[in-house]
Design a protein around this motif. Sequence first.
Motif, short mmCIF file in Angstrom:
data_model
loop_
_atom_site.label_atom_id
_atom_site.label_comp_id
_atom_site.label_asym_id
_atom_site.label_seq_id
_atom_site.Cartn_x
_atom_site.Cartn_y
_atom_site.Cartn_z
N HIS A 3 -21.66 -92.61 40.12
CA HIS A 3 -22.88 -92.22 40.83
C HIS A 3 -23.78 -93.42 41.13
N ASN A 4 -23.91 -94.33 40.18
CA ASN A 4 -24.77 -95.49 40.42
C ASN A 4 -24.24 -96.36 41.54
N ASP A 5 -22.93 -96.46 41.64
CA ASP A 5 -22.34 -97.20 42.77
C ASP A 5 -22.65 -96.48 44.08
N ALA A 6 -22.56 -95.16 44.08
CA ALA A 6 -22.84 -94.39 45.30
C ALA A 6 -24.30 -94.54 45.72
N GLY A 64 -28.05 -96.96 49.58
CA GLY A 64 -29.42 -97.47 49.60
C GLY A 64 -30.43 -96.52 49.00
N ILE A 65 -30.02 -95.73 48.01
CA ILE A 65 -30.91 -94.78 47.35
C ILE A 65 -31.45 -95.42 46.08
N ASP A 66 -32.76 -95.44 45.93
CA ASP A 66 -33.40 -96.03 44.75
C ASP A 66 -33.33 -95.02 43.61
N ALA A 67 -32.24 -95.08 42.84
CA ALA A 67 -32.00 -94.08 41.80
C ALA A 67 -31.06 -94.65 40.75
N SER A 68 -31.08 -94.03 39.58
CA SER A 68 -30.13 -94.40 38.53
C SER A 68 -29.67 -93.14 37.80
N VAL A 110 -13.67 -86.62 40.79
CA VAL A 110 -14.42 -87.24 41.88
C VAL A 110 -15.07 -86.20 42.77
N ASN A 111 -14.31 -85.17 43.15
CA ASN A 111 -14.84 -84.18 44.09
C ASN A 111 -15.99 -83.37 43.50
N GLN A 112 -15.86 -82.97 42.24
CA GLN A 112 -16.98 -82.20 41.66
C GLN A 112 -18.22 -83.07 41.56
N PRO A 167 -21.41 -89.07 49.56
CA PRO A 167 -20.92 -90.36 49.06
C PRO A 167 -19.50 -90.62 49.56
N ASN A 168 -19.07 -91.85 49.44
CA ASN A 168 -17.71 -92.23 49.83
C ASN A 168 -16.75 -91.84 48.70
N ARG A 169 -16.02 -90.74 48.91
CA ARG A 169 -15.16 -90.24 47.84
C ARG A 169 -13.97 -91.16 47.57
#
Length: 278
Positions: free
Chosen positions: A21-24, A29-33, A245-247, A260-262
Amino acid sequence: MEKLFGLFGHPVTHSMSPMMHNDAFQQLGIDASYKLFDVKPEFLKDAVLGIRALNIVGCNITIPHKVAVMDFLDEIDDEAKEIGAVNTIVNLDGKLIGYNTDGRGYLESLVPVLTKRLTEQRVLVLGAGGAARAIVTVLAREGAQEVIVANRTLSKAKDLATLTNHDIIATTIEEAATELNQFDIIINTTSVGMSPNIEDIPVSLDKLKADCVVSDLIYNPIRTKLLIEADKRGAKILDGVGMFVNQGALSFEYWTGQKPNRERMAQLVYQKLGGTLC
């Protein structure tokens, strides 16, 4: 201000969800962790209250909280209600809404490997836990020709079968093994074969038919003993990375409204596990 997301479970230190998720977030460009929260069962209610207090935007829920967490949410969508478990929470301005992406996540990994429509398939599901219930529910809803749940304890298989709104058959794993050549798809939802017990196998494959699809939700190891033996017998095999990955991607979409890029997610997981796509 950075948005906060996380995983509630016990234990959670092994999870690869933060990496994915952090990579996604970074890629989009989402400011999140995304953080891990090891929540013991007796503190689950307090942890859920903390979602509002800490303004956590969204959470994944994993073992052992997927059923118990439902008691502490404001709303549960219809699919999660039918499955009887929640794996995703969205905090919508303080309103906590529960979803379940496990079944759809699995289905999206299964369909590409099928050579005929699901409506023409007889499916055997090994195990009767939470993952089995999500998968059985979505397969039945999508019109699988027949869904059979096999568990070492028959009563648990019967409980799962009767809890759904569909015509599900319950049997034992031993009985299912004697009729294995009758099934087009076999799905292992148990932990049998998971590291470190990698030589274990959940069902005898002596009667497996060569054109069967054999799927294992386990992804550590990527190729379980079940998949290795099925591959030797000419079956088409499907590891557990696709569902994982899909869930996760479906949860990400609920939280952010972005896809996100699955493929990248899957590549990260395979690289972490040191394996390749089945």
